[in-house]
Enzyme design. Structure first.
Site, PDB file in Angstrom:
ATOM      1  N   ASP A  21       0.846  -1.200   0.000  1.00 18.90           N
ATOM      2  CA  ASP A  21       0.000   0.000   0.000  1.00 18.90           C
ATOM      3  C   ASP A  21       0.881   1.250   0.000  1.00 18.90           C
ATOM      4  OD1 ASP A  21      -1.928   1.953   0.331  1.00 18.90           O
ATOM      5  OD2 ASP A  21      -3.043   0.825   1.830  1.00 18.90           O
ATOM      6  N   SER A  62      -6.888   4.320  -0.531  1.00 17.55           N
ATOM      7  CA  SER A  62      -6.801   2.864  -0.530  1.00 17.55           C
ATOM      8  C   SER A  62      -8.124   2.198  -0.877  1.00 17.55           C
ATOM      9  CB  SER A  62      -6.314   2.367   0.836  1.00 17.55           C
ATOM     10  OG  SER A  62      -4.980   2.743   1.055  1.00 17.55           O
ATOM     11  N   THR A 115      -7.997  -1.555   2.110  1.00 20.41           N
ATOM     12  CA  THR A 115      -7.509  -2.482   1.091  1.00 20.41           C
ATOM     13  C   THR A 115      -7.990  -3.906   1.316  1.00 20.41           C
ATOM     14  OG1 THR A 115      -5.555  -1.098   0.715  1.00 20.41           O
ATOM     15  CG2 THR A 115      -5.481  -3.352  -0.123  1.00 20.41           C
ATOM     16  N   GLU A 228      -1.168  -7.878   2.295  1.00 19.99           N
ATOM     17  CA  GLU A 228      -0.975  -6.435   2.181  1.00 19.99           C
ATOM     18  C   GLU A 228       0.074  -5.950   3.164  1.00 19.99           C
ATOM     19  OE1 GLU A 228      -3.120  -2.075   2.273  1.00 19.99           O
ATOM     20  OE2 GLU A 228      -3.685  -3.587   3.744  1.00 19.99           O
ATOM     21  N   ASP A 233       2.481   2.834   3.196  1.00 26.30           N
ATOM     22  CA  ASP A 233       1.654   4.025   2.978  1.00 26.30           C
ATOM     23  C   ASP A 233       1.693   4.976   4.173  1.00 26.30           C
ATOM     24  OD1 ASP A 233      -0.363   5.519   1.504  1.00 26.30           O
ATOM     25  OD2 ASP A 233      -1.784   4.797   2.978  1.00 26.30           O
ATOM     26  N   HIS A 237       2.612   8.974   4.478  1.00 26.90           N
ATOM     27  CA  HIS A 237       1.779  10.029   5.061  1.00 26.90           C
ATOM     28  C   HIS A 237       2.571  10.869   6.067  1.00 26.90           C
ATOM     29  CE1 HIS A 237      -1.966   9.025   3.176  1.00 26.90           C
ATOM     30  NE2 HIS A 237      -1.997   7.804   3.663  1.00 26.90           N
TER      31      HIS A 237
END
Length: 249
Positions: A21, A62, A115, A228, A233, A237
């Site tokens: 991700d 996502s 996700t 995942e 991700d 951020h």
């Protein structure tokens, strides 16, 4: 949606879908530099690029990206498993289940995060965590490893979904997961989001996969496994390159 892997009855193959991700080309490039110009991607016979942006924005989230991957159709940011025409979409995991596949999900986020949710849930908002949890109950996923226990037991409707999932063996460690002989196993790795790997997350993603695969292959059926690496991700951020790289690796 008919996936090519399902077109020939005698050619059913095991499917392992690994999603990083937030792992776009810049993150892959940074990881490649960190690993002295060599990643696992170089071992793949074929690599390519896929546009998973949402239907209403080039900058996706996502939920929309997960839906594009899982269901083969773009949707609006924040939406899970529902098309722009407000129709419920069928995911590749659900198609696999219809074909008699065993199914598994592993995530380093909560199991109800956008996700993984795109593979078994249909909700207008990715923030409907309790609704997503309820849909996992009805999804018939055989094995799962991820965070988010609280969405199953500390709910506004006062239901204890873990008790309702009485055909599952719920375990509290990867060792217990490995030892369980149940046909359905759930392992909540945390009440909410799991720790980052650099803060001691247990189990490591590679270990979770290693212990999941024998469960899925312990019969004559093919299997579908979603993995995942959720927190690449989250490092993005935070603009925290060390966080990104530790999760990428």
């Amino acid at each position: 949606l008919i996936h090519p892997l399902f077109c020939q009855e005698k050619a059913q193959k095991n499917i392992i879908l690994i999603i990083g991700d937030g792992m776009g080309v810049p993150q892959i490039t940074a990881g490649m530099y960190k690993l002295k110009n060599q990643t696992a991607l170089e071992n793949f016979p074929v690599i390519g690029l896929s546009k998973t942006h949402s239907s209403n924005a080039l900058i996706t989230d996502s939920a929309a990206a997960g839906t594009a991957i899982a269901c083969g159709e773009k949707t609006a940011n924040g939406t899970v498993g529902i098309s722009m025409r407000n129709q419920k979409l069928t995911s590749i995991l659900e198609l696999s289940k219809q074909k008699g596949y065993k199914t598994g999900i592993i995530a380093t986020s909560t199991i109800v995060h956008a996700t993984p949710a795109a593979f078994y849930a249909n909700v207008i908002s990715r923030n409907q965590y309790e609704d997503i949890a309820l849909q996992l109950v009805n999804s018939d996923v055989d094995y799962f490893i991820g965070g988010g226990r609280k969405f199953f037991i500390s709910r506004k409707d006062k239901r204890n979904l873990m008790k309702e999932m009485d055909d599952y063996d719920f375990v509290n460690s990867i060792k217990k997961f490995d030892e369980s002989e149940s046909d359905k196993i759930g392992y909540f790795t945390s009440s909410e989001d799991p720790y980052p790997i650099r803060n001691g997350r247990i189990p490591k993603l590679s270990v979770a996969v290693e212990k999941m695969l024998p469960k899925l292959s312990n019969n004559n059926n093919p299997y579908f496994l979603l993995v995942e690496a959720s927190q690449i991700d989250w490092g993005g951020h935070k603009n925290d390159i060390d966080y990104v790289l530790s999760e990428f690796i």
